[in-house]
Structure formats: C-alpha cells, structure tokens
Design a protein around this motif. Structure first.
Motif, PDB file in Angstrom:
ATOM      1  N   UNK A 207       0.600 -22.589  11.365  1.00 28.14           N
ATOM      2  CA  UNK A 207       0.864 -21.251  11.896  1.00 28.14           C
ATOM      3  C   UNK A 207       0.431 -21.180  13.358  1.00 28.14           C
ATOM      4  N   UNK A 208       0.892 -22.166  14.153  1.00 31.62           N
ATOM      5  CA  UNK A 208       0.521 -22.222  15.559  1.00 31.62           C
ATOM      6  C   UNK A 208       1.765 -22.168  16.424  1.00 31.62           C
ATOM      7  N   UNK A 209       1.561 -21.959  17.719  1.00 36.67           N
ATOM      8  CA  UNK A 209       2.657 -21.708  18.638  1.00 36.67           C
ATOM      9  C   UNK A 209       3.711 -22.799  18.597  1.00 36.67           C
ATOM     10  N   UNK A 210       3.319 -24.058  18.693  1.00 35.56           N
ATOM     11  CA  UNK A 210       4.300 -25.137  18.754  1.00 35.56           C
ATOM     12  C   UNK A 210       5.121 -25.225  17.469  1.00 35.56           C
ATOM     13  N   UNK A 211       4.486 -25.021  16.318  1.00 36.04           N
ATOM     14  CA  UNK A 211       5.218 -25.077  15.055  1.00 36.04           C
ATOM     15  C   UNK A 211       6.125 -23.860  14.887  1.00 36.04           C
TER      16      UNK A 211
END
Length: 206
Positions: free
Chosen positions: A23-27
């Motif tokens: 649940x992070x920006x890149x993903x």
C-alpha cells in the motif's frame, strides 16, 4: 541519440519471486498501469527493485528498462532479483536525457523524482519522445501544500502544485491529461502506520 560515456547497463535473466502489492506510492502507481502482453516499459529514477516482481507479473513477456543514479543501492538489490524470462535493463543516468530511440516504449512511469529534476519540462519532453504513439506517462508525487513544510525536505526538494505539473505535461505535448488523488500507507520512525496523500498525473502521446 548518442550514448553517454558514464552509462552503466545491468541485465538480468533469472526468475523473480512475485509478491503481493504493498500500500505504497510506487505500488499504487503500478496498479494504474494497464499493461498488456509484450509491453515495453520505462521507469525513470529507479531507487529500488522491490516493485519489479509485481510489475512483471501484470502481463506476459514485459520488457522493462529503468534509469537510476545510486549505483551501489541498485546493484545490491538487483543481485537478489530474478526475471522469469522477462527482459530487464537497468541504466545509470546523470542527466535528463534518455538514451533510447524515439517511439521505444508503450508506458513510462516515475515516482517521487520530480522534486529533484532541474528542469521538469525537459524530463517530460524526453519521456514524450521515447514513448510510442498513444503511449502513456504516469508521474506520482507529493504536492507542495503537503510536502513543502516537512523539515527533511527543505534543502534539496522542489515541490509543485498540481496545475504546475499538468502544465509541464501539456507543454511537453501530452494529451488526455488526467489527475488522480491517491493515498499511501507508510510506517513512521515510531513504527506507526501513517496515511499520506499523493498525486498521480497521467498523459498520453498523440
């Protein structure tokens, strides 16, 4: 375009162990890439390789190229990854130019890099050049009203408003410009989960 003298290319042909998306920006950004079989993908400003396994499982026979600056960090992470028949190329870069032919990629993306670009318009113009017609560019960033006041972003970061980034896209030639407001979940220095907003701007080559 002529190849830069300081370019350093790494290639890999092993098998990557797939992981569930975080649940992070890149993903979150990758979840918005509508990849298809045999897509050619470029990432500008690769800072780690943890997301490559997820990217490569989104479609069959993806060809991935990533430009990076921190060679030591990339080599350390890269040596543990495996590719499962997908083509992976990592290229060291020190300027805004992309050493690829015109119309080379179906998709281009970058996350948390625009703060460090001396001239965002040049970077986006280069992205436009190397994309195929109807190719798509996705750029994720934290906007100025959130990131500009953080104590650790005062020296080397330049933050932008959404309209500024949209203007860069338009001036570079992109059409069908879209803005998505998303969030990521990160762990702070005290071990607590924190939800942070970020922006994804997308554009398509005419």
């Amino acid at each position: 375009m002529e190849e830069q003298e300081d370019q350093n290319t790494l290639t890999l042909d092993k098998k990557i162990n797939t992981l569930p998306p975080k649940n992070s920006l890149i993903f979150k950004l990758l979840q918005h890439l509508p990849l298809k079989k045999e897509a050619k993908v470029l990432e500008i400003g690769l800072s780690s390789t943890e997301h490559l396994s997820y990217l490569l499982q989104k479609a069959e026979n993806i060809s991935y190229s990533g430009t990076y600056i921190n060679e030591a960090a990339i080599k350390e992470a890269f040596s543990t990854d495996e590719a499962d028949g997908n083509a992976i190329e990592l290229i060291k870069k020190t300027d805004h130019q992309l050493d690829f032919e015109d119309n080379s990629f179906d998709f281009c993306f970058t996350a948390n890099t625009i703060y460090f670009w001396p001239d965002p318009l040049k970077y986006l113009t280069e992205s436009y050049r190397v994309l195929k017609p109807e190719g798509k560019m996705n750029l994720a960033f934290v906007e100025k009203n959130f990131g500009g006041d953080l104590p650790w972003t005062q020296l080397d970061f330049t933050f932008y408003e959404i309209d500024e980034v949209k203007s860069f896209f338009k001036q570079s030639g992109f059409a069908n410009i879209e803005v998505n407001k998303l969030t990521e979940t990160v762990t702070d220095q005290n071990g607590k989960e924190v939800t942070k907003p970020f922006i994804m701007v997308s554009g398509q080559k005419k």
